[in-house]
Design a protein around this motif. Sequence first.
Motif, PDB file in Angstrom:
ATOM      1  N   VAL A   1      11.873   3.156   3.345  1.00  0.00           N
ATOM      2  CA  VAL A   1      10.568   2.582   3.019  1.00  0.00           C
ATOM      3  C   VAL A   1       9.944   1.960   4.270  1.00  0.00           C
ATOM      4  O   VAL A   1       8.745   2.104   4.524  1.00  0.00           O
ATOM      5  N   ALA A   2      10.774   1.284   5.060  1.00  0.00           N
ATOM      6  CA  ALA A   2      10.282   0.675   6.289  1.00  0.00           C
ATOM      7  C   ALA A   2       9.710   1.725   7.225  1.00  0.00           C
ATOM      8  O   ALA A   2       8.636   1.533   7.812  1.00  0.00           O
ATOM      9  N   GLU A   3      10.403   2.845   7.343  1.00  0.00           N
ATOM     10  CA  GLU A   3       9.906   3.919   8.211  1.00  0.00           C
ATOM     11  C   GLU A   3       8.612   4.502   7.669  1.00  0.00           C
ATOM     12  O   GLU A   3       7.673   4.776   8.428  1.00  0.00           O
ATOM     13  N   LEU A   4       8.542   4.673   6.350  1.00  0.00           N
ATOM     14  CA  LEU A   4       7.356   5.239   5.727  1.00  0.00           C
ATOM     15  C   LEU A   4       6.141   4.318   5.913  1.00  0.00           C
ATOM     16  O   LEU A   4       5.020   4.783   6.140  1.00  0.00           O
ATOM     17  N   ALA A   5       6.381   3.003   5.824  1.00  0.00           N
ATOM     18  CA  ALA A   5       5.287   2.031   5.930  1.00  0.00           C
ATOM     19  C   ALA A   5       5.005   1.620   7.374  1.00  0.00           C
ATOM     20  O   ALA A   5       3.997   0.969   7.633  1.00  0.00           O
ATOM     21  N   GLY A   6       5.905   1.986   8.285  1.00  0.00           N
ATOM     22  CA  GLY A   6       5.705   1.614   9.680  1.00  0.00           C
ATOM     23  C   GLY A   6       5.995   0.147   9.952  1.00  0.00           C
ATOM     24  O   GLY A   6       5.328  -0.477  10.783  1.00  0.00           O
ATOM     25  N   VAL A   7       7.002  -0.407   9.241  1.00  0.00           N
ATOM     26  CA  VAL A   7       7.384  -1.806   9.437  1.00  0.00           C
ATOM     27  C   VAL A   7       8.889  -1.867   9.662  1.00  0.00           C
ATOM     28  O   VAL A   7       9.574  -0.848   9.656  1.00  0.00           O
TER      29      VAL A   7
ATOM     30  N   SER B   1      -5.397  -2.063   0.285  1.00  0.00           N
ATOM     31  CA  SER B   1      -5.774  -1.136   1.350  1.00  0.00           C
ATOM     32  C   SER B   1      -5.867  -1.901   2.669  1.00  0.00           C
ATOM     33  O   SER B   1      -5.962  -3.129   2.678  1.00  0.00           O
ATOM     34  N   PRO B   2      -5.864  -1.202   3.812  1.00  0.00           N
ATOM     35  CA  PRO B   2      -5.976  -1.892   5.109  1.00  0.00           C
ATOM     36  C   PRO B   2      -7.235  -2.742   5.240  1.00  0.00           C
ATOM     37  O   PRO B   2      -7.262  -3.669   6.049  1.00  0.00           O
ATOM     38  N   ALA B   3      -8.261  -2.445   4.452  1.00  0.00           N
ATOM     39  CA  ALA B   3      -9.499  -3.230   4.535  1.00  0.00           C
ATOM     40  C   ALA B   3      -9.294  -4.660   4.066  1.00  0.00           C
ATOM     41  O   ALA B   3     -10.087  -5.550   4.412  1.00  0.00           O
ATOM     42  N   ALA B   4      -8.246  -4.920   3.287  1.00  0.00           N
ATOM     43  CA  ALA B   4      -8.027  -6.257   2.745  1.00  0.00           C
ATOM     44  C   ALA B   4      -7.854  -7.302   3.828  1.00  0.00           C
ATOM     45  O   ALA B   4      -8.171  -8.478   3.629  1.00  0.00           O
ATOM     46  N   ASP B   5      -7.357  -6.885   4.995  1.00  0.00           N
ATOM     47  CA  ASP B   5      -7.127  -7.835   6.082  1.00  0.00           C
ATOM     48  C   ASP B   5      -8.406  -8.208   6.826  1.00  0.00           C
ATOM     49  O   ASP B   5      -8.405  -9.165   7.602  1.00  0.00           O
ATOM     50  N   HIS B   6      -9.484  -7.457   6.599  1.00  0.00           N
ATOM     51  CA  HIS B   6     -10.679  -7.626   7.424  1.00  0.00           C
ATOM     52  C   HIS B   6     -11.948  -7.885   6.606  1.00  0.00           C
ATOM     53  O   HIS B   6     -13.032  -7.953   7.181  1.00  0.00           O
ATOM     54  N   ALA B   7     -11.827  -7.996   5.289  1.00  0.00           N
ATOM     55  CA  ALA B   7     -13.009  -8.166   4.439  1.00  0.00           C
ATOM     56  C   ALA B   7     -13.052  -9.573   3.846  1.00  0.00           C
ATOM     57  O   ALA B   7     -12.013 -10.141   3.492  1.00  0.00           O
ATOM     58  N   ASP B   8     -14.249 -10.117   3.744  1.00  0.00           N
ATOM     59  CA  ASP B   8     -14.437 -11.394   3.059  1.00  0.00           C
ATOM     60  C   ASP B   8     -14.523 -11.194   1.552  1.00  0.00           C
ATOM     61  O   ASP B   8     -14.092 -12.046   0.776  1.00  0.00           O
ATOM     62  N   VAL B   9     -15.093 -10.065   1.141  1.00  0.00           N
ATOM     63  CA  VAL B   9     -15.170  -9.698  -0.276  1.00  0.00           C
ATOM     64  C   VAL B   9     -14.626  -8.282  -0.399  1.00  0.00           C
ATOM     65  O   VAL B   9     -15.150  -7.351   0.220  1.00  0.00           O
ATOM     66  N   LEU B  10     -13.575  -8.109  -1.189  1.00  0.00           N
ATOM     67  CA  LEU B  10     -12.951  -6.798  -1.366  1.00  0.00           C
ATOM     68  C   LEU B  10     -13.229  -6.303  -2.785  1.00  0.00           C
ATOM     69  O   LEU B  10     -12.901  -6.979  -3.759  1.00  0.00           O
TER      70      LEU B  10
ATOM     71  N   HIS C   1       0.828  -1.199   0.000  1.00  0.00           N
ATOM     72  CA  HIS C   1       0.000   0.000   0.000  1.00  0.00           C
ATOM     73  C   HIS C   1       0.866   1.254   0.000  1.00  0.00           C
ATOM     74  O   HIS C   1       0.551   2.243  -0.672  1.00  0.00           O
ATOM     75  N   CYS C   2       1.964   1.219   0.718  1.00  0.00           N
ATOM     76  CA  CYS C   2       2.902   2.344   0.740  1.00  0.00           C
ATOM     77  C   CYS C   2       3.465   2.600  -0.656  1.00  0.00           C
ATOM     78  O   CYS C   2       3.573   3.753  -1.087  1.00  0.00           O
ATOM     79  N   LEU C   3       3.815   1.538  -1.371  1.00  0.00           N
ATOM     80  CA  LEU C   3       4.344   1.696  -2.730  1.00  0.00           C
ATOM     81  C   LEU C   3       3.305   2.321  -3.652  1.00  0.00           C
ATOM     82  O   LEU C   3       3.630   3.181  -4.479  1.00  0.00           O
ATOM     83  N   VAL C   4       2.068   1.881  -3.524  1.00  0.00           N
ATOM     84  CA  VAL C   4       1.006   2.422  -4.375  1.00  0.00           C
ATOM     85  C   VAL C   4       0.781   3.902  -4.085  1.00  0.00           C
ATOM     86  O   VAL C   4       0.634   4.716  -4.991  1.00  0.00           O
ATOM     87  N   GLN C   5       0.760   4.250  -2.801  1.00  0.00           N
ATOM     88  CA  GLN C   5       0.439   5.614  -2.408  1.00  0.00           C
ATOM     89  C   GLN C   5       1.564   6.591  -2.687  1.00  0.00           C
ATOM     90  O   GLN C   5       1.317   7.774  -2.932  1.00  0.00           O
ATOM     91  N   HIS C   6       2.822   6.127  -2.660  1.00  0.00           N
ATOM     92  CA  HIS C   6       3.951   7.054  -2.725  1.00  0.00           C
ATOM     93  C   HIS C   6       4.855   6.861  -3.935  1.00  0.00           C
ATOM     94  O   HIS C   6       5.890   7.526  -4.033  1.00  0.00           O
TER      95      HIS C   6
END
Length: 283
Positions: free
Chosen positions: A48-54, A219-228, A31-36
């Motif tokens: 990149v790790a700092e930007l993505a928070g990983v 997007s962050p919703a991908a981790d919590h949705a059954d249908v994206l 998602h970070c790559l897509v956005q930035h």
Amino acid sequence: MNEGAVAVPTERVLDLFHGVRLTPTQRRIAHCLVQHAPAVAYLSAAEVAELAGVSQPSVTRFAVALGHDGYPALRRRLRELTAGAPDGRADAGNELQQAVRAEIGNLDRLAGELADRDRIAGTGQLLAASRPLPVLGLRAAAPLAAYFAYFAAKVHPDVRVLDDGGSLLTDRLEQAAAAGASALLAFVLPRYPRETLDALREARDAGLTVVAITDSPVSPAADHADVLLPAAVGADLVFDLHTAPMALAMVLLQAICDAMPADTQRRLEAFEASAARRQLFLD
């Protein structure tokens, strides 16, 4: 203004992840790559790790998961995409025209995604069968949830808009599940309210199938949705443009109507008769 959205078409970056099963942490990096993009094409793995928070090792593992020897190889690929992306700004008019034309591109990509009619039809059946049908949209997504629900209520017997956060949101989710709801439709758009993602988790805990309209497959919703269901958001103006998500919402409503044609016709005819009796409209 999101310059990367113009310089490197979103679909080019997304193609890097196509067919790859990503972990939640890797989705954050994607998602970070897509956005930035293309800025990240010139950043180190640590940046990149700092930007993505990983962590930095997570970025390296992400690059390997995409089939590269390491992050430098992935960065070279991103630079190739940057160099190969047509700019076209000279002929695209002023910045307002460019923003609108970018939305045309978003709609065109959405049209391509809709080639799989069975998937949309199945999602329509899923939502049509949920009685009641809760529709979630917080902050920037609230108007889309209300717009969808306004029309959905004309064909579905019980649509419940959830557009306020706080502790009452969980109550309303649980009440909908107790009343017989089997699915939740959620609009999850940038900047992704934390309460929205919490609500998706709570909806699944309550036994609801989560359908999410969001801006990107990573997007962050991908981790919590059954249908994206992704539909890109325009980012060339001070505030986002939601043209494609709104179009997708109406396409999904069409699928709901198609899933229950007799009920849809009966309810629409009843509304028209009521509207005529009360002289609601001028035409």
